[in-house]
Design an enzyme around this catalytic site. Structure first.
Site, PDB file in Angstrom:
ATOM      1  N   ARG A  48     -27.431   3.261  28.862  1.00  0.00           N
ATOM      2  CA  ARG A  48     -26.865   2.683  27.624  1.00  0.00           C
ATOM      3  C   ARG A  48     -25.758   3.593  27.074  1.00  0.00           C
ATOM      4  O   ARG A  48     -24.728   3.115  26.618  1.00  0.00           O
ATOM      5  CB  ARG A  48     -27.944   2.501  26.562  1.00  0.00           C
ATOM      6  CG  ARG A  48     -29.178   1.738  27.028  1.00  0.00           C
ATOM      7  CD  ARG A  48     -29.146   0.270  26.670  1.00  0.00           C
ATOM      8  NE  ARG A  48     -30.432  -0.326  26.902  1.00  0.00           N
ATOM      9  CZ  ARG A  48     -30.828  -0.882  28.062  1.00  0.00           C
ATOM     10  NH1 ARG A  48     -29.997  -0.954  29.079  1.00  0.00           N
ATOM     11  NH2 ARG A  48     -32.036  -1.405  28.182  1.00  0.00           N
ATOM     12  N   GLU A  96     -47.367  -5.958  28.108  1.00  0.00           N
ATOM     13  CA  GLU A  96     -46.039  -6.544  28.325  1.00  0.00           C
ATOM     14  C   GLU A  96     -45.831  -6.937  29.793  1.00  0.00           C
ATOM     15  O   GLU A  96     -45.408  -6.121  30.605  1.00  0.00           O
ATOM     16  CB  GLU A  96     -44.950  -5.543  27.899  1.00  0.00           C
ATOM     17  CG  GLU A  96     -43.534  -6.085  28.073  1.00  0.00           C
ATOM     18  CD  GLU A  96     -42.442  -5.105  27.646  1.00  0.00           C
ATOM     19  OE1 GLU A  96     -42.756  -3.972  27.255  1.00  0.00           O
ATOM     20  OE2 GLU A  96     -41.270  -5.493  27.720  1.00  0.00           O
ATOM     21  N   LYS A 123     -46.718  -8.998  24.623  1.00  0.00           N
ATOM     22  CA  LYS A 123     -45.248  -8.915  24.556  1.00  0.00           C
ATOM     23  C   LYS A 123     -44.670  -9.594  25.794  1.00  0.00           C
ATOM     24  O   LYS A 123     -44.462  -8.960  26.831  1.00  0.00           O
ATOM     25  CB  LYS A 123     -44.821  -7.450  24.477  1.00  0.00           C
ATOM     26  CG  LYS A 123     -43.309  -7.239  24.488  1.00  0.00           C
ATOM     27  CD  LYS A 123     -42.908  -5.848  24.028  1.00  0.00           C
ATOM     28  CE  LYS A 123     -41.432  -5.599  24.230  1.00  0.00           C
ATOM     29  NZ  LYS A 123     -40.940  -4.402  23.552  1.00  0.00           N
ATOM     30  N   GLY A 127     -35.063  -8.976  26.735  1.00  0.00           N
ATOM     31  CA  GLY A 127     -34.885  -9.149  28.173  1.00  0.00           C
ATOM     32  C   GLY A 127     -33.473  -9.308  28.713  1.00  0.00           C
ATOM     33  O   GLY A 127     -33.317  -9.684  29.869  1.00  0.00           O
ATOM     34  N   GLY A 128     -32.462  -9.100  27.873  1.00  0.00           N
ATOM     35  CA  GLY A 128     -31.088  -9.274  28.351  1.00  0.00           C
ATOM     36  C   GLY A 128     -30.434 -10.540  27.802  1.00  0.00           C
ATOM     37  O   GLY A 128     -29.302 -10.870  28.153  1.00  0.00           O
TER      38      GLY A 128
HETATM   39  P1  13P Z   1     -35.541  -5.545  25.522  1.00  0.00           P
HETATM   40  O1  13P Z   1     -35.729  -6.288  24.233  1.00  0.00           O
HETATM   41  O2  13P Z   1     -34.198  -4.880  25.634  1.00  0.00           O
HETATM   42  O3  13P Z   1     -35.900  -6.383  26.714  1.00  0.00           O
HETATM   43  O4  13P Z   1     -36.538  -4.330  25.511  1.00  0.00           O
HETATM   44  C1  13P Z   1     -37.838  -4.523  25.124  1.00  0.00           C
HETATM   45  C2  13P Z   1     -38.710  -3.570  25.804  1.00  0.00           C
HETATM   46  O5  13P Z   1     -39.463  -2.883  25.175  1.00  0.00           O
HETATM   47  C3  13P Z   1     -38.661  -3.483  27.275  1.00  0.00           C
HETATM   48  O6  13P Z   1     -39.803  -2.818  27.731  1.00  0.00           O
END
Ligand code: 13P
Length: 343
Positions: free
Chosen positions: A33, A179, A221, A264-265
């Site tokens: 990033r 997640e 998540k 998620g992008g």
């Molecule tokens: P993003 O919202 O950028 O997908 O990141 C969430 C996250 O915690 C990924 O593990």
């Protein structure tokens, strides 16, 4: 094993109008990033960036919890206040990413398995002392062009690890965020995403049951059910919202207090629109539906910062704006017009 302490924490974290800021990028990820804005990923620059995020005025109106990375939970503000203590004083709960990342599932395989169970007990005790009250573990499920992956084996093994992680975390009196992320890269359509997301969630809840995880003391998540990034036909906001809710209703037991999506992008605006549409719909569901976004909250703040002291205020305004808009989306009160009204 669990009193309703974990349930209360999970509700507080996911209850509208607030959601979670995922600021738990590993050093590799935050370096990518920072590369994007040409900033050196030094220990001090990472600390300064996280400090500016956490010091955003009034962040606690919209953000219930922040997920930290191992390095960050050990860092402090420029005044020497540990970040965990600083956040807690604002009424923001401290979470910690506890998986150690994803490795190749087996030699030659394009699939991944998330690791981190070894030594987890010991690390959790330390994180508790450092102020964490919830945790996160992310499993990655990829879909490829030929639909030859994901394999049942990859889904099953990743969900097994997620469940074992959740059980260990609850044994330590902390809330696990589970997640399972079906990755949106690729040209698959929304229906493939639906099928794989549904299969993954089914496997996950079976494993959570086998491991006797108390569902009232977890947060899910998930990814949204969405078209692959390179799919020529991009599903509408209505379709994403309705297929996502359908998938959740078919798979997520009502004891789960909250679902906090990853971004998620997705673009910042779409991540907000989709969440809003789900909360606006007439569908009846029992869980809180909120956000635990990384990129969709942070990207504008990162772009505004550029590693410069003089841009801190602008960067904080950008984080405030996205947090505020996603907060409105947890109530179904977001509209695209608000994008231009907010500073
Ligand atoms: P993003 O919202 O950028 O997908 O990141 C969430 C996250 O915690 C990924 O593990």
């Amino acid at each position: 094993m669990n009193d309703n302490k974990l349930n209360k924490i999970a509700i507080t974290l996911s209850e509208p109008p607030r959601g979670i800021l995922a600021a738990d990028e590993s050093t590799n990820t935050i370096t990518k990033r920072f590369d994007g804005i040409d900033v050196d990923s030094s220990f001090e620059n990472r600390r300064k960036y996280r400090e500016l995020l956490f010091k955003t005025p009034d962040l606690n109106k919209f953000i219930s919890g922040v997920i930290l990375f191992d390095e960050t939970i050990r860092q402090s503000t420029s005044e020497g206040i540990p970040f965990a203590e600083f956040l807690k004083n604002l009424g923001i709960s401290v979470g910690i990413k506890v998986d150690t990342g994803a490795l190749q599932l087996s030699p030659g395989s394009p699939e991944k398995i998330t690791e981190g169970l070894d030594g987890l007990d010991k690390r959790l005790e330390e994180y508790k002392k450092l102020g964490a009250i919830f945790t996160k573990w992310r499993a990655i499920i990829d879909i490829n062009e030929e639909n030859s992956i994901p394999s049942d084996y990859a889904i099953d093994l990743n969900c097994f690890n997620l469940a074992r992680y959740a059980r260990i975390v609850q044994n330590h009196g902390l809330v696990p965020i589970v997640e399972p992320e079906v990755i949106m890269d690729g040209n698959h359509n929304i229906h493939s995403c639906y099928d794989i997301t549904s299969k993954t969630q089914k496997s996950l809840f079976q494993h959570l049951k086998t491991h006797s995880v108390d569902l009232s003391g977890i947060l899910l998540k998930p990814n949204m059910v969405i078209s692959g990034k390179n799919c020529s036909e991009q599903a509408s906001v209505d379709e994403v919202a309705s297929l996502t809710v359908k998938c959740l209703k078919e798979n997520v037991p009502s004891q789960v207090p909250g679902i906090v999506f990853l971004s998620g992008g997705q673009s910042n605006e779409l991540a907000t629109q989709h969440l809003n549409q789900m909360n606006k719909s007439s569908e009846i569901f029992s869980w809180n539906l909120s956000f635990s976004y990384g990129r969709a909250l942070q990207q504008p703040a990162l772009n505004a910062w550029q590693g410069e002291e003089k841009n801190i205020r602008k960067s904080q305004e950008a984080l405030y704006k996205r947090s505020n808009l996603n907060s409105s989306a947890t109530l179904g009160k977001y509209s695209i017009d608000l994008e231009n009204l907010q500073t």
